[in-house]
Design a protein around this motif. Sequence first.
Motif, short mmCIF file in Angstrom:
data_model
loop_
_atom_site.label_atom_id
_atom_site.label_comp_id
_atom_site.label_asym_id
_atom_site.label_seq_id
_atom_site.Cartn_x
_atom_site.Cartn_y
_atom_site.Cartn_z
N GLU A 176 -22.25 5.31 95.02
CA GLU A 176 -22.31 6.72 94.59
C GLU A 176 -22.20 7.69 95.77
OE1 GLU A 176 -25.64 7.55 92.11
OE2 GLU A 176 -25.38 9.72 92.25
N GLY A 177 -21.29 8.64 95.63
CA GLY A 177 -21.16 9.71 96.61
C GLY A 177 -20.56 9.30 97.95
N ALA A 178 -20.18 8.03 98.09
CA ALA A 178 -19.63 7.57 99.38
C ALA A 178 -18.12 7.74 99.40
CB ALA A 178 -20.00 6.10 99.57
N SER A 179 -17.54 7.55 100.58
CA SER A 179 -16.08 7.63 100.66
C SER A 179 -15.53 6.65 101.69
CB SER A 179 -15.62 9.05 101.00
OG SER A 179 -15.93 9.35 102.33
N LEU A 180 -14.28 6.23 101.44
CA LEU A 180 -13.65 5.23 102.31
C LEU A 180 -12.14 5.35 102.20
CD1 LEU A 180 -13.84 2.51 103.98
CD2 LEU A 180 -13.66 1.32 101.79
N HIS A 181 -11.48 5.09 103.35
CA HIS A 181 -10.03 4.90 103.35
C HIS A 181 -9.78 3.48 103.83
CE1 HIS A 181 -5.77 6.24 104.88
NE2 HIS A 181 -5.71 5.32 103.94
N LYS A 198 -20.02 6.65 91.08
CA LYS A 198 -20.14 8.05 90.65
C LYS A 198 -19.92 8.98 91.85
CE LYS A 198 -23.39 11.09 88.30
NZ LYS A 198 -24.74 11.21 87.75
N ASN A 199 -19.03 9.93 91.67
CA ASN A 199 -18.70 10.92 92.71
C ASN A 199 -18.26 10.31 94.03
OD1 ASN A 199 -19.33 13.09 91.00
ND2 ASN A 199 -21.51 12.88 91.48
N ALA A 200 -17.86 9.06 94.01
CA ALA A 200 -17.36 8.41 95.23
C ALA A 200 -15.86 8.63 95.35
CB ALA A 200 -17.68 6.92 95.19
N LYS A 201 -15.35 8.31 96.52
CA LYS A 201 -13.93 8.52 96.76
C LYS A 201 -13.36 7.34 97.54
CE LYS A 201 -10.73 11.98 98.53
NZ LYS A 201 -10.55 13.27 99.14
N SER A 215 -13.12 9.46 92.52
CA SER A 215 -11.73 9.78 92.82
C SER A 215 -11.06 8.59 93.49
CB SER A 215 -11.70 11.00 93.73
OG SER A 215 -10.39 11.44 93.88
N MET A 216 -9.92 8.20 92.97
CA MET A 216 -9.17 7.06 93.52
C MET A 216 -7.79 7.56 93.94
SD MET A 216 -9.14 3.75 94.03
CE MET A 216 -7.78 3.19 95.05
N GLU A 217 -7.39 7.19 95.13
CA GLU A 217 -6.03 7.52 95.59
C GLU A 217 -5.34 6.25 96.03
OE1 GLU A 217 -5.32 10.83 98.37
OE2 GLU A 217 -7.48 11.14 98.19
#
Lengths: 350, 468
Positions: free
Chosen positions: B224-229, B255-258, B286-288
Amino acid sequence: MTETKQVINRLYAPTWRWLKLNEEQVSLPESLAPAKVLPEGQTTAGASASVLYGPDCGSGLGADFAAYLGSHLPSGAGYILEPEPLIRLSLVSRAGQAQAASFALSVPGGKECTLCMDYASEEKGEGTLLVDLQIRLGQGASLHLIQNDRLNPDSCLYNGVRVVCGKEAKMDSVQMWVGGKTVYAGYRAELEGDASVCTPSVGYWTRTGHKSDFNYEMVHRGKETSCDVLFSGILDEGAAKTFRGVIDFKTGSSGSVGTENENVLLTGDRVLNRTIPLILCSEEDVKGNHGATIGKLSGEEKFYLSSRGLDEASIDALLVRARLNWIVERMKDEKAREQILAFIGEMYAE
Amino acid sequence: MEEKTYIEDIDRSIYDIRNENDDSYRIEDGLTEEIVRQISREKNDPEWMLQLRLRSLASYRRQDIPNWGPPIDELDMDHISTYVRPNTHMANDWESVPKDIKDTFERLGIPEAERKSLAGVGAQYDSELVYHNVKKEVAEQGVIYTDLESAMHGPYEEMIRTHFMKLVPPSDHKFAALHGAVWSGGSFVYVPPHVQVSIPLQSYFRLNAKGAGQFEHTLILVDEGASLHFIEGCSAPKYNVANLHAGCVELYVGKNAKLRYSTIENWSKNMFNLNTKRAIVEEGGSMEWVSGSFGSHVSYLYPSTILNGPHADVTFTGVTFAGSGQNLDTGAKVIHNAPYTSSYLNTRSISKSGGISTFRSSVSISEKAHHSKSSVSCQSLMLDSESRSDTIPAMDIRAGEVDVGHEATIGRISNSEIFYLMSRGMSEDEAREMIVRGFAGNVSKELPMEYALEMNRLISIEMKGTMG
């Protein structure tokens, strides 16, 4: 009534099986009666359907459907149409019957024809109507085709159109699928001649509990050929529609252009709207494009009309009818136009 | 007469370096229960994993070959070795990696990229990881980035057991089942809640062995709320026999992660790339996807996304370049399974010298996904008439209150565009080059600089010709 399982509207280039879009499996009647065609006295193809369904002759609904008609078309239900400037045919479906009629029309070079085909029900009740049309257009020939489905809302309609266009031939068609409960429409245009053109316009209104299944294939073989496919329709609550559209640029079709546009208005909250618009290309010098917009009436449209004093029901009716009128207006025959608009009005009143 | 635009094949010389496999362990060719059990023993699997492998094998045998995509008749599993172990153990410093393997990765620029721009690297050689490392400051944030096998025997076993092949079950399709039976290698990433990993992690997969398969599994959980590339790269030298890649990527976006997942796929042209990638995105997540497909003889590659919570979104940006002898069937799938979700698919494909490029997609909007939006745009560029380009986009919409748009175009480089650029002082070659690079720019502009340059190098373009 005994039935035979058949595959129709097979997707030109298949995709994932789980989508269940690759084909439509239907049960067709083992026994068919000739459809009532007015005016009477049209030239029939004789007792054998092989005149219409020879080895190289397909159907807009697919090869399997052509084979089925080849073996099931009743005597006297195949017609060779004379290429008169205006051909007006009415097909009258009877409840409780499965009826069929098949037509072949060859328009010689340089000639222009209008073919109006009107489908109506003689009475209320379930009935099945199978119609197949084979067209060949000579060099520079032109055909305006109108097909109006005014069948009662318990009917099932199978409608196939297959056209082979010679050099500089022009085929335009306007089809309104607004009557029957279940409509299977297939259409295949072979743009064989250089600079030949095909422009099908289709309007549909698939109402609650109704089903529409469309397969439209534009095959570009000649140079500088063009097609412009336009679909505009409405899906009511609980309606189901499938549209398979194909633009296929074969090698050698250089300079060709293909366009496909679909505009779907969703009036219900639960619908089944499936679309698969294919563009297949093995020729470099071509342009193909597809566009689709699918959604509800926009708030802006509604707000503008309400500011002009219309209530919500009137706004919905106005905008929905506008979608269909957009297609109806393309008909080059006033009588056909009036007939279908009156029918749509009656459906609204109901 | 108009002369055709000429675009050279990708210069593959640095990818075609081959190392001898004399001292590696190679399992016999084919697919049998004994081979699956042997792989399981080699991997020291827990019992549940062995059972999953055996269930997958049974599923593989039940399922048939896809009948809708590029032909894969040349792929004969009886002539594929599903497990090749290099004669080394996984290291966390490059000096401990055998010289020939290290040299290969040096030439591919992996250690340099790690030093310059990555938070961690995993390097797989044939069926096993040979190098894995994560920067100390990233590890200190609680980020786990390790090989899957180690993780399975440590404190994360339960997390792996509850997520491994749950998003892509073996029953999904034949090659997912194959993967489940013989998978080996790959990475496990866990990003704890609210941790932002500001620089990317990368896994690089190198298949050196002739007539072998690579079946790595990538499992990423972004809490939740984390992000990574995360960046994935792959390559192989070319052989005159078929090689197979049937990897699997499972991505869980909380949830709310990217999560951004970037891939530059550059397998050799004898490779059958039958890869499966899938993400599930929870509320507000969000998924890219950024995907460049350049290699392989045949590709089936359709990263898919399940938008499973309200306001989740996905963006897919892809470019596919199909040259001589290539049949690349690529695209994306999206399932909208919650209200107010959105998807945006934007792809480009280029075909030349008899290459076949197919864009295939599906957008499904379930009854629950009211007020969702989707936009699909696919553009194809044909550089000659020996080639082929198809677009097969499907839409299945079951909710009324939605907004869906789709557009597709196919064509060639327009003379008017060339004329315009030439009127601004460019030569024709420069104009053509600019148009083709610009056409593929949707992907390169989404990549970190080093990878954008790598992609531009991959599309080595040479122009000549005059206006007709």
